[in-house]
Each structure stands twice: as structure tokens, then as C-alpha cells.
Design a protein around this motif. Structure first.
Motif, PDB file in Angstrom:
ATOM      1  N   UNK A 283      14.625   0.629  -4.880  1.00 51.18           N
ATOM      2  CA  UNK A 283      14.081   1.859  -5.452  1.00 51.18           C
ATOM      3  C   UNK A 283      13.745   2.898  -4.388  1.00 51.18           C
ATOM      4  N   UNK A 284      13.118   2.442  -3.299  1.00 51.43           N
ATOM      5  CA  UNK A 284      12.560   3.368  -2.311  1.00 51.43           C
ATOM      6  C   UNK A 284      13.488   3.643  -1.133  1.00 51.43           C
ATOM      7  N   UNK A 285      14.305   2.657  -0.779  1.00 57.67           N
ATOM      8  CA  UNK A 285      15.140   2.847   0.424  1.00 57.67           C
ATOM      9  C   UNK A 285      16.596   2.520   0.148  1.00 57.67           C
ATOM     10  N   UNK A 286      17.051   2.905  -1.028  1.00 59.83           N
ATOM     11  CA  UNK A 286      18.419   2.602  -1.418  1.00 59.83           C
ATOM     12  C   UNK A 286      19.478   3.223  -0.529  1.00 59.83           C
ATOM     13  N   UNK A 287      19.142   4.337   0.136  1.00 59.94           N
ATOM     14  CA  UNK A 287      20.114   5.014   0.999  1.00 59.94           C
ATOM     15  C   UNK A 287      20.078   4.501   2.440  1.00 59.94           C
ATOM     16  N   UNK A 288      19.107   3.666   2.771  1.00 64.75           N
ATOM     17  CA  UNK A 288      18.981   3.169   4.147  1.00 64.75           C
ATOM     18  C   UNK A 288      19.955   2.019   4.394  1.00 64.75           C
TER      19      UNK A 288
ATOM     20  N   UNK B 119       0.843  -1.188   0.000  1.00 61.93           N
ATOM     21  CA  UNK B 119       0.000   0.000   0.000  1.00 61.93           C
ATOM     22  C   UNK B 119       0.888   1.250   0.000  1.00 61.93           C
ATOM     23  N   UNK B 120       0.314   2.409  -0.363  1.00 61.29           N
ATOM     24  CA  UNK B 120       1.118   3.648  -0.390  1.00 61.29           C
ATOM     25  C   UNK B 120       1.779   3.962   0.947  1.00 61.29           C
ATOM     26  N   UNK B 121       1.083   3.686   2.058  1.00 63.88           N
ATOM     27  CA  UNK B 121       1.662   3.989   3.370  1.00 63.88           C
ATOM     28  C   UNK B 121       2.902   3.135   3.635  1.00 63.88           C
ATOM     29  N   UNK B 122       2.896   1.906   3.136  1.00 63.04           N
ATOM     30  CA  UNK B 122       4.044   1.011   3.331  1.00 63.04           C
ATOM     31  C   UNK B 122       5.212   1.435   2.437  1.00 63.04           C
ATOM     32  N   UNK B 123       4.883   1.910   1.239  1.00 61.51           N
ATOM     33  CA  UNK B 123       5.923   2.445   0.356  1.00 61.51           C
ATOM     34  C   UNK B 123       6.573   3.683   0.973  1.00 61.51           C
ATOM     35  N   UNK B 124       5.759   4.523   1.608  1.00 58.78           N
ATOM     36  CA  UNK B 124       6.315   5.709   2.262  1.00 58.78           C
ATOM     37  C   UNK B 124       7.232   5.331   3.410  1.00 58.78           C
ATOM     38  N   UNK B 125       6.851   4.275   4.144  1.00 60.11           N
ATOM     39  CA  UNK B 125       7.698   3.820   5.251  1.00 60.11           C
ATOM     40  C   UNK B 125       9.069   3.392   4.730  1.00 60.11           C
TER      41      UNK B 125
ATOM     42  N   UNK C  89      13.056  -5.312  -5.286  1.00 58.60           N
ATOM     43  CA  UNK C  89      13.065  -4.133  -6.159  1.00 58.60           C
ATOM     44  C   UNK C  89      12.573  -2.878  -5.434  1.00 58.60           C
ATOM     45  N   UNK C  90      11.443  -2.943  -4.683  1.00 64.87           N
ATOM     46  CA  UNK C  90      11.043  -1.745  -3.925  1.00 64.87           C
ATOM     47  C   UNK C  90      12.096  -1.279  -2.924  1.00 64.87           C
ATOM     48  N   UNK C  91      12.810  -2.211  -2.320  1.00 60.72           N
ATOM     49  CA  UNK C  91      13.865  -1.821  -1.388  1.00 60.72           C
ATOM     50  C   UNK C  91      14.948  -1.025  -2.109  1.00 60.72           C
TER      51      UNK C  91
END
Length: 300
Positions: free
Chosen positions: A90-95, A60-66, A86-88
């Protein structure tokens, strides 16, 4: 007056809670583990809701934001949630990222083939070949949980040095608790090493190997792939000659296939929860898992 009180409460809030790192976890048992390690500092987020299959899930969008806001991501790894990789990236590459099953010190068991669980159940699962694959359900081995807790606490300390001492204390407490639990469960299950049972989903191998009990057969492979009619018939024939005492399913699963396999065989069905609700402490989860297994074995 209410506004003054609210302001005082805000000022009194622990600095640790206000400055807690944003930590994201994948599944309920990992969320619960990290929650224990972050006690006194903050609470992590959980991507895959309790009750949803980790093998396939649409965020869900809220999980993508997290994920986008994460300072640290803790997940089992692509062997359990291949779709999350892939989402990791794309979305949290700097974490910072901990892929728990990648730790070389962890106990890693191979994905079991149908041939290993019943001589006549030898046709595989819909053509899937699991040779060389690692079973991803490693959190059910207490030794893995203790190892991971240590690694996670050290990584939390790197991300959040101000609260390093809290993470270390929580990790040591966790290790002591789980060590005592392992001795407790070993004693509980000792009388049932020869118990005959089958499982709907082959997700309990790490628990079985730790405590000396082993399933005679499974229906759904560890990666979630289901058998065809020929495999179901072969398993039914096998169990007709050698019925199992218990058949175990999980609250996250539909047990209709399990009931089909054991129909007319007098096998008891019991529910074992390998996931928890994301807040259940790890020791409580594993203790209940063992108690529910013993309860089925011990029925007259």
C-alpha cells in the motif's frame, strides 16, 4: 559568522550523503547489515524498533511515512513479519523491494516441530502445523548474510548508480570480515558439539546448524506460537530425566516460561541476543552470540 560557518559545512558535506537513497529495513540485524553497506553514503530507516517482536507490531505514523518515501525496502519476508506485507504494497508499492528469504541461493531450514526436539515433547504447539514452512531467522547463518550483502549492494547500485563503487567496496569488506568470523566461531564451538541445551524461542536454528550445535528442545515455536500446559509438562518430564546444561533466552523475551520448565533442574540460564540494537555490526553481533553461548557451556 556562525551562519557563514554553517553554510561552509553544508557545502563541504559529501554529495553522497546529501543524495543518499531512502532505504527502509524491517528488523535490527537487517538494519545493521544495510548500514554497513551504505557507510559513506547514508543510513537506512528501521521499521520495527529494537525490543519489539517482529511477529506482531503496530507501525507508528513516522514508520508509515518512511515506507511511503522509500526508494528501496529490504526485509526478511512474510514468514517473519506477515503483517508487514500489506503496508508494503500500500505505502511503498513503487519502491524497489528485496525479500531476503525469497532468494533461492539462501540457506533455508524448515520450521522445527516439537517431535524433533525431545522424544516425549510430541504434541505440537497449540495445534500449529509447521510442515513445509521455512524458518525465517535466516540472518543467523553467516553464509546468508554474505549472500544478502552482495544482493543488497547490487540493488543499491541500481537505485543509486553514483555510489555503486562504495557499495561494492563495502560488500567485499563485509564478506571478508564475516568469512574470517565463521572460521573463528567454528573453532570456538568445536569442543561443545555434544553440549545439551534448550531454547525458549526456536529462533537460533541457523546458527546451530552452521556451527554444529543443536538444541535438545524449544518451548516457543519459531513463529512465536506458545505451547499449552500438556506440552510444558511433557517437556518438564523429558528434562527431568535428561537435564540440559544450559537454557538460552533472548533479551527481547520474557523468560518466565523458561524458568518454569527448568525449575529445580540445575540448568544454567544465559541470554543470547540474535537481534542487536540496529547499529551493532553484524560480525560483532554474531561473535557476541557465540561467546555468550560458550561462556554458559564452559562453566564448571
Amino acid at each position: 559568522m556562525k551562519h557563514i560557518f554553517a553554510a561552509l559545512c553544508l557545502l563541504a558535506a559529501p554529495a553522497a550523503a546529501q543524495n543518499a537513497p531512502h532505504v527502509v529495513t524491517d528488523i535490527a540485524p537487517i538494519h545493521a547489515l544495510v548500514t554497513q553497506l551504505m557507510e559513506g553514503v547514508g543510513e537506512p530507516s528501521q521499521i520495527i524498533p529494537t525490543g519489539s517482536s517482529p511477529h506482531s507490531y503496530a507501525m507508528r505514523p513516522s514508520e508509515a511515512r518512511a515506507l511511503r518515501d522509500a526508494d528501496l525496502v529490504v526485509w526478511v519476508g512474510p514468514s517473519l513479519t506477515h503483517w508487514l506485507e500489506e503496508p508494503l504494497d500500500t505505502l511503498s508499492g513503487d519502491a524497489a523491494r528485496l525479500t531476503l528469504m525469497d532468494d533461492d541461493r539462501a540457506v533455508k531450514l524448515p520450521m522445527r516441530e516439537a517431535t524433533e526436539l525431545g522424544e516425549e515433547h510430541d504434541h505440537g504447539h497449540d495445534g500449529h502445523d509447521h510442515e513445509g514452512e521455512v524458518d525465517p531467522h535466516g540472518w543467523l547463518a553467516p553464509s546468508n548474510a554474505v549472500l544478502w550483502a552482495s544482493v543488497i549492494s547490487k540493488t543499491l547500485a541500481d537505485v543509486d548508480p553514483a555510489n555503486a563503487e562504495i557499495y561494492e567496496v563495502n560488500s567485499k569488506r563485509f564478506a571478508e570480515e564475516v568469512g574470517a568470523l565463521e572460521q573463528e566461531i567454528t573453532a570456538k564451538l568445536a569442543p561443545y558439539h555434544d553440549a545439551s541445551f534448550i531454547v525458549l524461542h526456536d529462533a537460533f536454528h541457523y546458527f546451530e546448524a552452521t556451527f554444529g550445535v543443536e538444541a535438545d528442545a524449544f518451548i516457543v515455536a519459531g513463529d512465536g506460537s506458545t505451547p499449552g500446559p500438556a506440552q510444558i509438562k511433557a517437556l518438564r518430564d523429558h528434562l527431568a530425566e535428561d537435564p540440559a546444561t544450559c537454557a538460552f533466552t533472548a533479551p527481547q523475551e520474557n523468560d518466565s516460561l523458561l524458568r518454569t520448565v527448568i525449575e529445580g533442574q540445575g540448568t544454567r540460564i544465559a541470554v543470547l541476543d540474535p537481534m542487536g540494537d540496529g547499529t551493532t555490526p553484524y560480525a560483532t553481533l554474531i561473535r557476541q552470540f557465540a561467546d555468550d553461548m560458550v561462556a554458559c557451556f564452559s562453566q564448571e
